[in-house]
Motif scaffolding. Sequence first.
Motif, short mmCIF file in Angstrom:
data_model
loop_
_atom_site.label_atom_id
_atom_site.label_comp_id
_atom_site.label_asym_id
_atom_site.label_seq_id
_atom_site.Cartn_x
_atom_site.Cartn_y
_atom_site.Cartn_z
N LEU A 91 0.80 -1.23 0.00
CA LEU A 91 0.00 0.00 0.00
C LEU A 91 0.83 1.28 0.00
O LEU A 91 0.34 2.32 -0.43
CB LEU A 91 -0.94 0.01 1.21
CG LEU A 91 -2.15 -0.90 1.11
CD1 LEU A 91 -2.96 -0.82 2.39
CD2 LEU A 91 -3.00 -0.54 -0.09
N MET A 92 2.05 1.21 0.46
CA MET A 92 2.87 2.41 0.54
C MET A 92 3.07 3.11 -0.80
O MET A 92 2.88 4.33 -0.89
CB MET A 92 4.20 2.10 1.23
CG MET A 92 4.05 1.90 2.72
SD MET A 92 5.55 1.37 3.55
CE MET A 92 6.65 2.69 3.21
N PRO A 93 3.41 2.41 -1.89
CA PRO A 93 3.57 3.11 -3.17
C PRO A 93 2.26 3.69 -3.70
O PRO A 93 2.25 4.76 -4.31
CB PRO A 93 4.09 2.04 -4.12
CG PRO A 93 4.53 0.91 -3.28
CD PRO A 93 3.84 1.03 -1.97
N VAL A 94 1.14 3.03 -3.42
CA VAL A 94 -0.16 3.54 -3.86
C VAL A 94 -0.48 4.85 -3.15
O VAL A 94 -0.88 5.83 -3.78
CB VAL A 94 -1.27 2.49 -3.59
CG1 VAL A 94 -2.64 3.06 -3.86
CG2 VAL A 94 -1.03 1.25 -4.42
N LEU A 95 -0.29 4.88 -1.85
CA LEU A 95 -0.55 6.10 -1.09
C LEU A 95 0.41 7.21 -1.46
O LEU A 95 0.01 8.37 -1.56
CB LEU A 95 -0.47 5.80 0.42
CG LEU A 95 -1.58 4.92 0.98
CD1 LEU A 95 -1.28 4.55 2.43
CD2 LEU A 95 -2.93 5.58 0.85
N LEU A 96 1.66 6.89 -1.69
CA LEU A 96 2.63 7.89 -2.09
C LEU A 96 2.30 8.49 -3.45
O LEU A 96 2.32 9.71 -3.63
CB LEU A 96 4.04 7.30 -2.11
CG LEU A 96 5.18 8.26 -2.43
CD1 LEU A 96 5.24 9.37 -1.39
CD2 LEU A 96 6.49 7.53 -2.49
N ALA A 97 1.95 7.65 -4.40
CA ALA A 97 1.59 8.13 -5.74
C ALA A 97 0.33 8.99 -5.68
O ALA A 97 0.26 10.05 -6.32
CB ALA A 97 1.39 6.96 -6.68
N GLN A 98 -0.65 8.56 -4.92
CA GLN A 98 -1.89 9.34 -4.80
C GLN A 98 -1.62 10.69 -4.15
O GLN A 98 -2.09 11.72 -4.61
CB GLN A 98 -2.91 8.56 -3.97
CG GLN A 98 -4.17 9.33 -3.71
CD GLN A 98 -5.12 8.56 -2.84
OE1 GLN A 98 -6.00 7.92 -3.36
NE2 GLN A 98 -4.94 8.60 -1.54
#
Length: 67
Positions: free
Chosen positions: A12-19
Amino acid sequence: MTTDELLVLVALMPVLLAQGLYLFIDARKRGRYPWLWGLWGLIQAPTPLVVYLIVVRKIYKNWRRTK
């Protein structure tokens, strides 16, 4: 913390960072409280993105016109 919980967190970390980055950059371009949108985007997903698209980008107007 179990292995499964750690894997979910890492996924989930890359998804939250990209968002968060997308919301910050686009809100800064439009002058609409970039830090608020960026931080909210880092905390949870996908609610901030949906709210941003409806409130700031006003995509519902374009959707209504095409029908």
